[in-house]
Design a protein around this motif. Structure first.
Motif, PDB file in Angstrom:
ATOM      1  N   SER A 408     -21.880  -3.919  -1.600  1.00  0.00           N
ATOM      2  CA  SER A 408     -20.784  -3.047  -1.150  1.00  0.00           C
ATOM      3  C   SER A 408     -19.674  -3.869  -0.512  1.00  0.00           C
ATOM      4  O   SER A 408     -18.486  -3.595  -0.704  1.00  0.00           O
ATOM      5  N   GLN A 409     -20.053  -4.911   0.234  1.00  0.00           N
ATOM      6  CA  GLN A 409     -19.050  -5.780   0.852  1.00  0.00           C
ATOM      7  C   GLN A 409     -18.274  -6.560  -0.209  1.00  0.00           C
ATOM      8  O   GLN A 409     -17.058  -6.764  -0.085  1.00  0.00           O
ATOM      9  N   ILE A 410     -18.969  -6.984  -1.271  1.00  0.00           N
ATOM     10  CA  ILE A 410     -18.309  -7.701  -2.357  1.00  0.00           C
ATOM     11  C   ILE A 410     -17.242  -6.819  -2.998  1.00  0.00           C
ATOM     12  O   ILE A 410     -16.107  -7.256  -3.225  1.00  0.00           O
ATOM     13  N   PHE A 411     -17.595  -5.552  -3.280  1.00  0.00           N
ATOM     14  CA  PHE A 411     -16.639  -4.650  -3.922  1.00  0.00           C
ATOM     15  C   PHE A 411     -15.543  -4.199  -2.956  1.00  0.00           C
ATOM     16  O   PHE A 411     -14.389  -4.024  -3.362  1.00  0.00           O
ATOM     17  N   TYR A 412     -15.898  -4.032  -1.687  1.00  0.00           N
ATOM     18  CA  TYR A 412     -14.878  -3.647  -0.701  1.00  0.00           C
ATOM     19  C   TYR A 412     -13.811  -4.730  -0.570  1.00  0.00           C
ATOM     20  O   TYR A 412     -12.628  -4.443  -0.390  1.00  0.00           O
ATOM     21  N   SER A 413     -14.233  -6.000  -0.701  1.00  0.00           N
ATOM     22  CA  SER A 413     -13.278  -7.106  -0.580  1.00  0.00           C
ATOM     23  C   SER A 413     -12.261  -7.124  -1.717  1.00  0.00           C
ATOM     24  O   SER A 413     -11.258  -7.823  -1.654  1.00  0.00           O
ATOM     25  N   ALA A 414     -12.513  -6.307  -2.766  1.00  0.00           N
ATOM     26  CA  ALA A 414     -11.594  -6.249  -3.911  1.00  0.00           C
ATOM     27  C   ALA A 414     -10.508  -5.199  -3.734  1.00  0.00           C
ATOM     28  O   ALA A 414      -9.553  -5.150  -4.522  1.00  0.00           O
ATOM     29  N   SER A 415     -10.611  -4.347  -2.718  1.00  0.00           N
ATOM     30  CA  SER A 415      -9.758  -3.158  -2.618  1.00  0.00           C
ATOM     31  C   SER A 415      -8.267  -3.470  -2.602  1.00  0.00           C
ATOM     32  O   SER A 415      -7.489  -2.892  -3.380  1.00  0.00           O
ATOM     33  N   ARG A 416      -7.845  -4.387  -1.756  1.00  0.00           N
ATOM     34  CA  ARG A 416      -6.399  -4.660  -1.662  1.00  0.00           C
ATOM     35  C   ARG A 416      -5.881  -5.367  -2.920  1.00  0.00           C
ATOM     36  O   ARG A 416      -4.716  -5.201  -3.296  1.00  0.00           O
ATOM     37  N   TYR A 417      -6.750  -6.144  -3.584  1.00  0.00           N
ATOM     38  CA  TYR A 417      -6.338  -6.800  -4.824  1.00  0.00           C
ATOM     39  C   TYR A 417      -6.195  -5.769  -5.949  1.00  0.00           C
ATOM     40  O   TYR A 417      -5.305  -5.877  -6.787  1.00  0.00           O
ATOM     41  N   PHE A 418      -7.084  -4.788  -5.937  1.00  0.00           N
ATOM     42  CA  PHE A 418      -7.017  -3.721  -6.941  1.00  0.00           C
ATOM     43  C   PHE A 418      -5.746  -2.883  -6.757  1.00  0.00           C
ATOM     44  O   PHE A 418      -5.035  -2.606  -7.734  1.00  0.00           O
ATOM     45  N   VAL A 419      -5.460  -2.497  -5.525  1.00  0.00           N
ATOM     46  CA  VAL A 419      -4.262  -1.696  -5.245  1.00  0.00           C
ATOM     47  C   VAL A 419      -3.006  -2.468  -5.625  1.00  0.00           C
ATOM     48  O   VAL A 419      -2.096  -1.943  -6.292  1.00  0.00           O
ATOM     49  N   SER A 420      -2.934  -3.726  -5.228  1.00  0.00           N
ATOM     50  CA  SER A 420      -1.768  -4.557  -5.561  1.00  0.00           C
ATOM     51  C   SER A 420      -1.634  -4.717  -7.070  1.00  0.00           C
ATOM     52  O   SER A 420      -0.520  -4.687  -7.620  1.00  0.00           O
ATOM     53  N   GLY A 421      -2.771  -4.871  -7.769  1.00  0.00           N
ATOM     54  CA  GLY A 421      -2.752  -5.024  -9.220  1.00  0.00           C
ATOM     55  C   GLY A 421      -2.279  -3.781  -9.943  1.00  0.00           C
ATOM     56  O   GLY A 421      -1.524  -3.860 -10.920  1.00  0.00           O
ATOM     57  N   ILE A 422      -2.705  -2.619  -9.476  1.00  0.00           N
ATOM     58  CA  ILE A 422      -2.295  -1.349 -10.098  1.00  0.00           C
ATOM     59  C   ILE A 422      -0.793  -1.137  -9.950  1.00  0.00           C
ATOM     60  O   ILE A 422      -0.093  -0.734 -10.906  1.00  0.00           O
ATOM     61  N   ILE A 423      -0.273  -1.393  -8.750  1.00  0.00           N
ATOM     62  CA  ILE A 423       1.177  -1.248  -8.522  1.00  0.00           C
ATOM     63  C   ILE A 423       1.947  -2.222  -9.413  1.00  0.00           C
ATOM     64  O   ILE A 423       2.955  -1.865 -10.041  1.00  0.00           O
ATOM     65  N   MET A 424       1.477  -3.463  -9.486  1.00  0.00           N
ATOM     66  CA  MET A 424       2.108  -4.471 -10.344  1.00  0.00           C
ATOM     67  C   MET A 424       2.098  -4.014 -11.801  1.00  0.00           C
ATOM     68  O   MET A 424       3.120  -4.097 -12.498  1.00  0.00           O
ATOM     69  N   LEU A 425       0.932  -3.550 -12.282  1.00  0.00           N
ATOM     70  CA  LEU A 425       0.793  -3.105 -13.667  1.00  0.00           C
ATOM     71  C   LEU A 425       1.790  -2.002 -14.000  1.00  0.00           C
ATOM     72  O   LEU A 425       2.467  -2.043 -15.037  1.00  0.00           O
ATOM     73  N   THR A 426       1.885  -1.010 -13.139  1.00  0.00           N
ATOM     74  CA  THR A 426       2.764   0.141 -13.389  1.00  0.00           C
ATOM     75  C   THR A 426       4.212  -0.289 -13.585  1.00  0.00           C
ATOM     76  O   THR A 426       4.893   0.145 -14.531  1.00  0.00           O
ATOM     77  N   ILE A 427       4.675  -1.173 -12.704  1.00  0.00           N
ATOM     78  CA  ILE A 427       6.089  -1.573 -12.756  1.00  0.00           C
ATOM     79  C   ILE A 427       6.372  -2.491 -13.947  1.00  0.00           C
ATOM     80  O   ILE A 427       7.335  -2.277 -14.696  1.00  0.00           O
ATOM     81  N   ILE A 428       5.522  -3.504 -14.167  1.00  0.00           N
ATOM     82  CA  ILE A 428       5.830  -4.439 -15.263  1.00  0.00           C
ATOM     83  C   ILE A 428       5.529  -3.809 -16.632  1.00  0.00           C
ATOM     84  O   ILE A 428       6.095  -4.234 -17.640  1.00  0.00           O
ATOM     85  N   TRP A 429       4.650  -2.810 -16.687  1.00  0.00           N
ATOM     86  CA  TRP A 429       4.439  -2.084 -17.946  1.00  0.00           C
ATOM     87  C   TRP A 429       5.723  -1.363 -18.353  1.00  0.00           C
ATOM     88  O   TRP A 429       6.137  -1.407 -19.520  1.00  0.00           O
ATOM     89  N   LEU A 430       6.360  -0.717 -17.393  1.00  0.00           N
ATOM     90  CA  LEU A 430       7.623  -0.006 -17.668  1.00  0.00           C
ATOM     91  C   LEU A 430       8.716  -0.990 -18.080  1.00  0.00           C
ATOM     92  O   LEU A 430       9.479  -0.736 -19.022  1.00  0.00           O
ATOM     93  N   ILE A 431       8.791  -2.117 -17.396  1.00  0.00           N
ATOM     94  CA  ILE A 431       9.801  -3.137 -17.734  1.00  0.00           C
ATOM     95  C   ILE A 431       9.546  -3.689 -19.130  1.00  0.00           C
ATOM     96  O   ILE A 431      10.465  -3.838 -19.945  1.00  0.00           O
ATOM     97  N   GLY A 432       8.279  -3.978 -19.441  1.00  0.00           N
ATOM     98  CA  GLY A 432       7.917  -4.567 -20.721  1.00  0.00           C
ATOM     99  C   GLY A 432       8.251  -3.699 -21.910  1.00  0.00           C
ATOM    100  O   GLY A 432       8.506  -4.202 -23.014  1.00  0.00           O
ATOM    101  N   HIS A 433       8.245  -2.386 -21.724  1.00  0.00           N
ATOM    102  CA  HIS A 433       8.531  -1.473 -22.829  1.00  0.00           C
ATOM    103  C   HIS A 433      10.019  -1.151 -22.969  1.00  0.00           C
ATOM    104  O   HIS A 433      10.408  -0.335 -23.801  1.00  0.00           O
ATOM    105  N   THR A 434      10.847  -1.782 -22.131  1.00  0.00           N
ATOM    106  CA  THR A 434      12.292  -1.555 -22.239  1.00  0.00           C
ATOM    107  C   THR A 434      13.036  -2.808 -22.710  1.00  0.00           C
ATOM    108  O   THR A 434      14.237  -2.750 -22.950  1.00  0.00           O
TER     109      THR A 434
END
Length: 477
Positions: A408-434
């Motif tokens: 559980s500690q191993i997966f909890y340590s991923a939380s902020r990286y996951f959130v940052s990655g999702i936000i990054m994905l959303t924005i650069i996905w939109l840019i990439g398709h334009t």
């Protein structure tokens, strides 16, 4: 131990990248010159020779690296291990070459490309990088690889010009692999000491070598058998060509992550030999966090940029590489985590039987899914099977170490990286398709993605990022 983990990590990342830098730099050129069918033929024939390379290796390198790490303070035992390992290597390479000749001779059609591929079996005999990895002397490996790989790049552009040059390309790569191994032998005299012949017993730990070989067989099933099964089931070199190119790019990025395992194995083996269990636990939890830190932006980044990256990088006719890259991008997380548990913990702490069990589970899953999915989805099916197999390996390993490390500690340590990655994905996905697929636009997307990801981690005051920034600042002052 005075050697720096961070310095050795940088050396080993450089080493692993240099092993792959030739195909990565030359891929845009070769994909156009050799075309998808040529790339697929190379991929299929190399998948065949890989089984014989595996036999020639027989887990010896992993065993030897660990033993050298155990013996870092004893030049006599280091030298004895070196001589014993090379006797075994010579016998195994000879056996492998004989079997390869007998089997390939019965293949229909021209055998020339297979004989050129056999140079890669010969290269196993001369590869002693395990010795210097065990000593944590990664700088020397980097130096020789830089020179050899730089020469390879030049020769590829000078000698390979058309689809008919495929055999020439295979021969060139094989010869450079042999030369790469030979070049590091120049450093040996300063490390080896004389050992009485009566003390040299190459088969003293052969049962352990066999134990280490078993997980490699299973790993081979879901890393190389994919390409063999694609070739046999689909009968299309094109499908192998698509799969080869997608996997090549993903595995290149994965090198940055798995390089940590090569560096940490001797470090944890040394701690284990000295019963320093607290150091092992601390290093392991740090490694898990480091994997999340690196793999999250890679995973989301591949999904976002593949549409923009593939057309200009590989050229026309490689459209199917886009979905393959997006599926295989999940490997960076799955293999990254299993590398920490398996290579950094189970192997150096003499639990290779557990490692074997985990990869056997993955191999069974992969083989079964390949039989089911490749006939329906071709290379896409193989990619899905590979991803599910790697997730299976990681899950089984976590189950095995659940009483030692907090999952559980191993997966909890991923939380902020996951959130940052999702936000990054959303924005650069939109840019990439334009914007259109060009090299400049791809680098713009990567740059924006990097700024977003690391900027968010800075806002979150992530300890891993702040530590990296602190180290860089110290180096500059």
């Amino acid at each position: 131990m005075s050697k720096s983990v961070s310095k050795n990590y940088i050396y080993n990342v450089s080493y692993q990248l240099l092993l792959l830098i030739t195909p990565f730099i030359t891929t845009p050129y070769l994909s156009r010159v050799l075309e998808p069918a040529g790339i697929g033929t190379y991929s299929y024939t190399y998948s065949i020779v890989s089984y014989f390379i595996l036999l020639a290796s027989l887990g010896v390198a992993d065993y030897a690296q660990r033993e050298i790490a155990y013996q870092q303070d004893n030049p006599h035992l280091q030298s004895r291990t070196f001589y014993e390992v090379n006797i075994i290597r010579t016998l195994l390479v000879g056996l492998s070459l004989c079997l390869y000749y007998l089997i390939i001779s019965n293949f229909p059609g021209s055998h020339l490309i297979y004989w050129y591929q056999a140079l890669n079996i010969v290269a196993v005999l001369f590869d002693i990088s395990w010795f210097f990895q065990g000593l944590e002397e990664f700088g020397k490996i980097v130096l020789r690889n830089f020179i050899i790989k730089f020469a390879s790049i030049i020769l590829i552009f000078v000698l390979i010009h058309q689809p008919d040059d495929l055999n020439k390309y295979v021969c060139l790569i094989g010869m450079m692999n042999v030369l790469s191994g030979l070049s590091i032998w120049l450093y040996l005299p300063q490390y080896l000491v004389p050992v009485p012949r009566r003390e040299i017993k190459p088969f003293r730990n052969f049962s352990i070598i066999i134990q280490m070989f078993l997980p490699q067989i299973a790993i081979q099933i879901y890393t190389v058998l994919d390409k063999t099964m694609i070739g046999v089931i689909t009968g299309s070199p094109l499908e192998n060509g698509y799969y080869e190119q997608a996997e090549k790019v993903v595995k290149l990025s994965l090198t940055i992550v798995t390089s940590l395992g090569t560096v940490m194995l001797p470090r944890i083996a040394y701690a284990y030999a000295h019963k320093d269990y607290e150091t092992i636990k601390t290093n392991m939890m740090r490694s898990y966090r480091f994997v999340w830190f690196l793999t999250m932006p890679m995973f989301f980044g591949f999904i976002a940029i593949s549409n923009n990256f593939v057309p200009w990088f590989f050229g026309p006719g490689y459209g199917k590489v886009v979905p393959l890259m997006q599926i295989l991008s999940g490997l960076v997380i799955a293999i990254g985590l299993s590398n920490v548990t398996g290579i950094q913990y189970l192997l150096p702490t003499n639990q290779q039987n557990k490692l074997t069990m985990t990869v056997v589970c993955g191999a069974i899953v992969n083989f079964a899914l390949n039989l089911f999915l490749i006939p329906m989805l071709q290379s896409i099916g193989a990619a899905i099977a590979s991803l599910i197999a790697e997730i299976t390996v990681t899950a089984v390993q976590f189950y095995m170490v659940r009483n030692i490390f907090s999952i559980s500690q191993i997966f909890y340590s991923a939380s902020r990286y996951f959130v940052s990655g999702i936000i990054m994905l959303t924005i650069i996905w939109l840019i990439g398709h334009t914007i259109s697929p060009t090299i400049i636009h791809t680098f713009i997307i990567i740059g924006i993605g990097g700024i977003l990801y690391f900027g968010l981690l800075f806002i979150f005051k992530d300890a891993m990022l702040l530590m990296a920034i602190n180290k860089i600042q110290k180096k500059l002052h």
